[in-house]
Design a protein around this motif. Structure first.
Motif, PDB file in Angstrom:
ATOM      1  N   LYS A   1      27.113  45.504  38.191  1.00  0.00           N
ATOM      2  CA  LYS A   1      27.496  44.838  39.441  1.00  0.00           C
ATOM      3  C   LYS A   1      27.916  43.387  39.211  1.00  0.00           C
ATOM      4  O   LYS A   1      28.585  42.788  40.065  1.00  0.00           O
ATOM      5  CB  LYS A   1      26.343  44.893  40.439  1.00  0.00           C
ATOM      6  N   TYR A   2      27.531  42.805  38.071  1.00  0.00           N
ATOM      7  CA  TYR A   2      27.897  41.414  37.788  1.00  0.00           C
ATOM      8  C   TYR A   2      29.206  41.294  37.003  1.00  0.00           C
ATOM      9  O   TYR A   2      29.709  40.188  36.811  1.00  0.00           O
ATOM     10  CB  TYR A   2      26.787  40.717  36.996  1.00  0.00           C
ATOM     11  N   VAL A   3      29.732  42.419  36.542  1.00  0.00           N
ATOM     12  CA  VAL A   3      30.915  42.397  35.683  1.00  0.00           C
ATOM     13  C   VAL A   3      32.118  41.692  36.329  1.00  0.00           C
ATOM     14  O   VAL A   3      32.766  40.860  35.687  1.00  0.00           O
ATOM     15  CB  VAL A   3      31.286  43.820  35.223  1.00  0.00           C
ATOM     16  N   PRO A   4      32.462  41.992  37.589  1.00  0.00           N
ATOM     17  CA  PRO A   4      33.623  41.308  38.190  1.00  0.00           C
ATOM     18  C   PRO A   4      33.490  39.789  38.196  1.00  0.00           C
ATOM     19  O   PRO A   4      34.466  39.079  37.924  1.00  0.00           O
ATOM     20  CB  PRO A   4      33.650  41.870  39.622  1.00  0.00           C
ATOM     21  N   GLN A   5      32.273  39.277  38.479  1.00  0.00           N
ATOM     22  CA  GLN A   5      32.084  37.824  38.500  1.00  0.00           C
ATOM     23  C   GLN A   5      32.235  37.225  37.103  1.00  0.00           C
ATOM     24  O   GLN A   5      32.792  36.134  36.947  1.00  0.00           O
ATOM     25  CB  GLN A   5      30.704  37.472  39.066  1.00  0.00           C
ATOM     26  N   VAL A   6      31.741  37.942  36.086  1.00  0.00           N
ATOM     27  CA  VAL A   6      31.868  37.447  34.712  1.00  0.00           C
ATOM     28  C   VAL A   6      33.332  37.464  34.282  1.00  0.00           C
ATOM     29  O   VAL A   6      33.829  36.508  33.676  1.00  0.00           O
ATOM     30  CB  VAL A   6      31.006  38.280  33.742  1.00  0.00           C
ATOM     31  N   HIS A   7      34.045  38.550  34.607  1.00  0.00           N
ATOM     32  CA  HIS A   7      35.461  38.643  34.262  1.00  0.00           C
ATOM     33  C   HIS A   7      36.281  37.536  34.923  1.00  0.00           C
ATOM     34  O   HIS A   7      37.246  37.032  34.338  1.00  0.00           O
ATOM     35  CB  HIS A   7      36.023  39.999  34.690  1.00  0.00           C
ATOM     36  N   LYS A   8      35.882  37.157  36.121  1.00  0.00           N
ATOM     37  CA  LYS A   8      36.635  36.145  36.869  1.00  0.00           C
ATOM     38  C   LYS A   8      36.621  34.798  36.167  1.00  0.00           C
ATOM     39  O   LYS A   8      37.621  34.084  36.142  1.00  0.00           O
ATOM     40  CB  LYS A   8      36.053  36.007  38.282  1.00  0.00           C
ATOM     41  N   ASN A   9      35.498  34.431  35.605  1.00  0.00           N
ATOM     42  CA  ASN A   9      35.391  33.123  34.954  1.00  0.00           C
ATOM     43  C   ASN A   9      34.595  33.267  33.650  1.00  0.00           C
ATOM     44  O   ASN A   9      33.446  32.872  33.553  1.00  0.00           O
ATOM     45  CB  ASN A   9      34.711  32.111  35.880  1.00  0.00           C
ATOM     46  N   GLY A  10      35.237  33.867  32.662  1.00  0.00           N
ATOM     47  CA  GLY A  10      34.567  34.151  31.404  1.00  0.00           C
ATOM     48  C   GLY A  10      34.938  35.549  30.951  1.00  0.00           C
ATOM     49  O   GLY A  10      36.078  35.974  31.080  1.00  0.00           O
ATOM     50  N   GLY A  11      33.982  36.281  30.434  1.00  0.00           N
ATOM     51  CA  GLY A  11      34.275  37.643  30.004  1.00  0.00           C
ATOM     52  C   GLY A  11      33.251  38.165  29.025  1.00  0.00           C
ATOM     53  O   GLY A  11      32.144  37.638  28.905  1.00  0.00           O
ATOM     54  N   PHE A  12      33.649  39.204  28.311  1.00  0.00           N
ATOM     55  CA  PHE A  12      32.760  39.865  27.359  1.00  0.00           C
ATOM     56  C   PHE A  12      33.403  39.880  25.979  1.00  0.00           C
ATOM     57  O   PHE A  12      34.625  40.008  25.853  1.00  0.00           O
ATOM     58  CB  PHE A  12      32.459  41.287  27.814  1.00  0.00           C
TER      59      PHE A  12
END
Length: 367
Positions: free
Chosen positions: A188-199
Motif C-alpha cells: 500500500k506504500y508503493v505508490p508514495q515511494v514511487h512518487k518521490n524515490g523508488g526501489f
C-alpha cells in the motif's frame, strides 16, 4: 550500455562462481563484459586470482539464455539499471569493492543529492523507536536528505513512512526482484515511494526473498549512503550486520542509545560501548558529525498545517479518536459505521496527512 553490453553484464552476473569482485576483475582486464566472453579461457586463467573453478560454466548457453530473458523483462517493464562503470551508478557504492556490477530500480530516484543516509533497526520497533524516527525525519527535513532503508517491518517502514510524510526522497533496497514486494502488507506504500524515490535491488525479476538475500542486500544499504543509523536492535540482528558492513566501508555509523536492560536497545548500546558507532540523540548530532551545511537553517522551519482538509469520513474518525483516544481498527469501523476495508484505507490517508498515527497493537490515535 548497448543491448549486447547489458546482456553480457547480466550473463556475468548470473554465473554462480563469479561474484561481483571477480566480475569487476574480469571486466577490468578484458575491457568490457563482451570482451570477457570473446577472450579465450587460457588467457583468462592468467589473471591473478582466476582459476579453473572460477571459470566453470562461464560459456554455458544457459547463462546466455537467462540473460536474454532478463533483458526482455527489463525492457518490457521499464526497469532502470545502473552499470558500475557508468556515471549514474550510485556514487558511494562505486567505492565498495563488492558493490554489484548492476543494480536495477523503479520509481523516480535522483541520487544527485550528496546527503544520503540509511536507517535500519529491529522489526519489533517500540514506541520509543517510533517517536525517535518521526522526530529525526522532522528535524532533518529542511536539509532534504535521501532516506534509504529496507522497506521491511519495524524501523524500516517507520522511517520510510516518515520520509513520505515530510516529502523526502526515500529508497527501499529490496532483497528480491522488482516484480514483487515483501512483505506484501507494505504494498500500500508503493505508490508514495514511487512518487518521490523508488526501489533498488541487485536481484533479478525471478528472485524470491530468501534469507541469504537479505544479508547481501544489507551491503547495498550500507554502501550507497554516507552514514548508517541503527535506531533499535536486539543483541543480534541484521541491522548490526549492516552497521559492521558500513564500518568496513569506512562510513559513519550512528546508534540511538536506550535504557540498560531494554531488549531492543541492547544492540545499539553495544555498538556505542564497543566504539563501533557514534551516539545519536538528535538530528543535531548527525548534522554536526557529517559536517552538513546548515547555513541559514535556523531560519528554515517546517510549516505544519494548522488546518488540514478532511472529508466527511475522515472527520468522523478524527472526532472519535479525539473524543475516545486510542482505538483499534475494528472498533473505529463499528463506532463510525464504516466498513472495515474503507476505514482501513481512510486511516491510511489520514496518516499521510499527518493527523493520526498508528501504534503497536493495531491501535490508532489522533495527533
Amino acid at each position: 550500455m548497448t543491448k549486447d553490453e547489458l546482456i553480457a553484464a547480466l550473463r556475468l552476473q548470473n554465473i554462480p562462481n563469479i561474484g561481483d569482485v571477480t566480475a569487476k576483475k574480469l571486466i577490468s582486464h578484458c575491457g568490457s563484459p563482451i570482451a570477457v566472453f570473446d577472450d579465450k579461457p587460457q588467457n583468462l586463467l592468467k589473471i591473478n586470482g582466476i582459476g579453473t573453478n572460477t571459470l566453470k560454466g562461464l560459456f554455458d548457453a544457459e547463462h546466455m539464455e537467462a540473460a536474454e530473458n532478463e533483458y526482455q523483462y527489463i525492457q518490457d517493464n521499464e526497469v532502470s539499471y545502473n552499470y558500475f562503470m557508468d556515471a549514474d551508478y550510485p556514487d558511494y557504492l562505486k567505492h565498495c569493492i563488492d558493490g554489484p556490477i548492476l543494480v536495477f530500480s523503479k520509481g523516480n530516484i535522483d541520487l544527485a543529492n550528496r546527503k544520503i543516509i540509511s536507517v535500519v533497526g529491529t522489526r519489533n520497533i517500540t514506541s520509543y523507536g517510533t517517536a525517535f524516527c518521526e522526530r529525526l525525519i522532522e528535524d532533518l527535513a529542511p536539509l532534504n536528505p535521501i532516506i534509504v532503508s529496507g522497506f521491511a517491518y519495524g524501523v524500516d517502514i517507520c522511517i520510510q513512512r516518515a520520509a513520505i510524510k515530510y516529502n523526502l526522497q526515500t529508497i527501499g533496497c529490496l532483497a528480491h526482484g522488482l516484480n514483487q514486494i515483501y512483505p506484501k502488507v507494505h504494498s500500500k506504500y508503493v505508490p508514495q515511494v514511487h512518487k518521490n524515490g523508488g526501489f533498488m535491488t541487485e536481484f533479478w525479476s525471478n528472485t524470491n526473498p530468501e534469507r541469504e538475500n537479505f544479508l547481501k542486500r544489507n551491503r547495498i544499504i550500507a554502501g550507497m549512503t554516507e552514514a548508517t543509523i541503527v535506531v533499535e536492535s536486539a543483541e543480534k540482528g541484521g541491522s548490526l550486520v549492516t552497521a559492521d558492513i558500513a564500518n568496513s566501508y569506512d562510513r559513519e555509523v550512528f546508534a540511538v542509545p536506550g535504557r540498560a536492560g531494554d531488549k531492543y536497545s541492547t544492540g545499539c548500546n553495544n555498538l556505542i560501548k564497543q566504539q563501533k558507532a557514534h551516539v545519536l540523540t538528535s538530528a543535531a548530532d548527525l548534522i554536526y558529525l557529517l559536517n552538513w551545511d546548515v547555513e541559514n537553517m535556523e531560519n528554515t522551519t517546517i510549516q505544519k498545517q494548522l488546518f488540514v482538509e478532511l472529508n466527511e469520513e475522515e472527520g468522523i474518525i478524527y472526532d472519535l479518536l479525539q473524543k475516545k483516544g486510542k482505538q483499534m481498527l475494528d472498533a473505529i469501523a463499528l463506532e463510525c459505521k464504516i466498513p472495515v476495508y474503507k476505514a482501513s484505507s481512510t486511516l491510511l490517508n489520514m496518516e499521510m496527512k499527518g493527523v493520526i498515527r498508528p501504534l503497536p497493537g493495531k491501535l490508532f490515535e489522533a495527533i
